[in-house]
Design a protein around this motif. Structure first.
Motif, PDB file in Angstrom:
ATOM      1  N   ARG A  80       0.941  -1.407  -0.190  1.00 51.66           N
ATOM      2  CA  ARG A  80      -0.028   0.103  -0.026  1.00 51.66           C
ATOM      3  C   ARG A  80       0.930   1.465   0.019  1.00 51.66           C
ATOM      4  NH1 ARG A  80      -4.640   0.153   4.318  1.00 51.66           N
ATOM      5  NH2 ARG A  80      -4.978   2.365   3.546  1.00 51.66           N
ATOM      6  N   ILE A  81       1.810   1.116   0.715  1.00 53.40           N
ATOM      7  CA  ILE A  81       2.592   2.317   0.810  1.00 53.40           C
ATOM      8  C   ILE A  81       3.532   2.561  -0.631  1.00 53.40           C
ATOM      9  CG2 ILE A  81       4.852   3.134   1.753  1.00 53.40           C
ATOM     10  CD1 ILE A  81       4.227   2.148   4.389  1.00 53.40           C
ATOM     11  N   GLU A  82       3.950   1.468  -1.095  1.00 55.82           N
ATOM     12  CA  GLU A  82       4.432   1.656  -2.466  1.00 55.82           C
ATOM     13  C   GLU A  82       3.386   2.125  -3.384  1.00 55.82           C
ATOM     14  OE1 GLU A  82       7.296   0.940  -5.123  1.00 55.82           O
ATOM     15  OE2 GLU A  82       7.623  -0.085  -3.228  1.00 55.82           O
ATOM     16  N   ALA A  83       2.375   1.772  -3.369  1.00 59.74           N
ATOM     17  CA  ALA A  83       1.042   2.432  -4.356  1.00 59.74           C
ATOM     18  C   ALA A  83       1.089   3.798  -4.304  1.00 59.74           C
ATOM     19  CB  ALA A  83       0.084   1.431  -4.226  1.00 59.74           C
ATOM     20  N   THR A  84       0.940   4.153  -2.940  1.00 56.11           N
ATOM     21  CA  THR A  84       0.295   5.597  -2.408  1.00 56.11           C
ATOM     22  C   THR A  84       1.293   6.397  -2.312  1.00 56.11           C
ATOM     23  OG1 THR A  84      -0.933   4.166  -0.809  1.00 56.11           O
ATOM     24  CG2 THR A  84      -1.392   6.593  -0.777  1.00 56.11           C
ATOM     25  N   PHE A  85       2.623   6.005  -1.869  1.00 54.70           N
ATOM     26  CA  PHE A  85       3.726   6.941  -1.874  1.00 54.70           C
ATOM     27  C   PHE A  85       4.896   6.587  -2.508  1.00 54.70           C
ATOM     28  CE2 PHE A  85       1.350   6.905   2.309  1.00 54.70           C
ATOM     29  CZ  PHE A  85       0.679   8.166   1.925  1.00 54.70           C
TER      30      PHE A  85
END
Ligand SMILES: Nc1ncnc2c1ncn2[C@@H]1O[C@H](COP(=O)(O)OP(=O)(O)O)[C@@H](O)[C@H]1O
Ligand SMILES: [Mg+2]
Length: 324
Positions: free
Chosen positions: A255-260
């Motif tokens: 999720r972090i990869e996708a969002t930030f």
């Protein structure tokens, strides 16, 4: 408000490749202004359109569209009047003659501008001293190191004593020491002479050391036109460093990869740069799902290189997502 001495208004330039006749858009709708006495960094990766912009400003290239004004004069229509105010150091030291000595280069240039040797000899001596070229004054242009040639090229441009100085990648290809020396020289010029200067570069220390403002171009378009300090602080308010008490799960990482897209994880320290300041809540949500312990939240310090890379990368992400 102080008048702009250089006005670049919506200039575009296409090149046609000789062999394939393919059209390459070098710059598109580029606009910016430079006030008298301002030092502007024209920044961008290789192929961004810096040289094309500089050459258009000094009248070496005619834009397909748009206009450049120097001191109110249209560079294409009032060539002599506008170019009177400007000198340029272009890539590849084209203004250094290899068969002339250092001193002859300066004298020859002065002669070209209609001045006698006598009129300029004091100024030439001064420049030789200032640029640390005195010991080399009788050496041929061809025998100088790249750094020496570059210094000579800047000295030649200084001799014209015009209000505006354009420098295209002045520190490109120089070793660290000579790069530093040239930067110091340029700083002196900036502080002493009150000239208006545009420096194109992808050398970050040059920007940080010399420029108040930067225009960043990428793929031929202006993507930022901002005060250097303001740009750094703008990014700093969005850069966080979180020290975590537990490891992140794979789904959290995804999720972090996708969002930030711009983040960095080292052990349990997570550095993220948020696109919008409100994104911090999104990040907190991701951490909350697994009740990840947060030991500390800090604002990170950001240097100009990080800002530059993030701006360029953001552009590329947009380009990729618009292709998909
Ligand atoms: N004479 C030319 N013919 C064809 N394409 C060119 C020519 N000069 C530059 N280009 C292309 O235009 C774009 C911008 O080049 P340039 O202004 O030299 O960028 P920069 O100085 O930022 O590296 C690049 O894609 C480059 O390949
Ligand atoms: Mg270039």
């Amino acid at each position: 408000m102080e008048e702009a001495i250089i006005k670049v208004e919506s200039i575009s330039k296409n090149y046609k490749k000789r062999k394939t006749k393919e059209i390459v858009t070098a710059i598109e709708d580029v606009s910016f202004e430079v006030k008298k006495g301002e030092i502007l960094g024209l920044l961008g990766p290789n192929g961004a359109g810096k040289t094309t912009t500089i050459k258009t400003i000094c009248g070496l290239l005619k834009p397909d569209e748009g206009t450049v004004y120097i001191n109110g004069y249209d560079v294409t229509k009032h060539r002599l009047k506008s170019l009177n105010h400007i000198s340029a150091v272009l890539e590849g030291n084209r203004n250094v003659y290899w068969r002339l000595t250092v001193k002859e280069n300066l004298e020859y240039f002065a002669g070209n501008r209609g001045k006698t040797r006598k009129q300029v000899s004091a100024r030439i001596e001064e420049l030789l001293e200032q640029f640390n070229l005195k010991a080399k004054e009788n050496e041929l242009g061809s025998s100088l190191s790249r750094g020496m040639q570059q210094k000579l090229a800047v000295a030649v441009a200084m001799l014209a004593d015009s209000d505006v100085l354009l420098l295209d990648e002045p520190t490109l290809g120089l070793d660290i020491e000579t790069g530093y020396e040239l930067r110091k020289l340029l700083k002196e010029i900036v502080e002493r002479e009150g000239k208006t200067i545009i420096i194109s570069t992808h050398d970050m220390p040059v920007v940080q050391d010399l420029c108040e403002r930067t225009v960043i171009i990428n793929g031929g378009k202006v993507i930022a036109d901002e005060n250097v300090d303001r740009l750094i602080s703008l990014f700093e308010t969005r850069a966080y460093s979180l020290t975590l008490g537990t490891d992140l799960s794979t789904s959290q990482l995804n999720r972090i990869e996708a969002t930030f897209p711009i983040h960095y994880l080292n052990e349990k320290v997570l550095d993220v740069t948020l696109e919008k300041e409100n994104d911090i809540y999104e990040l907190m949500d991701i951490l909350k799902v697994e009740s990840t312990k947060i030991i500390k939240i800090d604002r990170s310090t950001v240097d100009f290189e990080q800002v530059f890379l993030q701006l360029i990368r953001k552009e590329e992400d947009h380009a990729i997502s618009s292709v998909n």
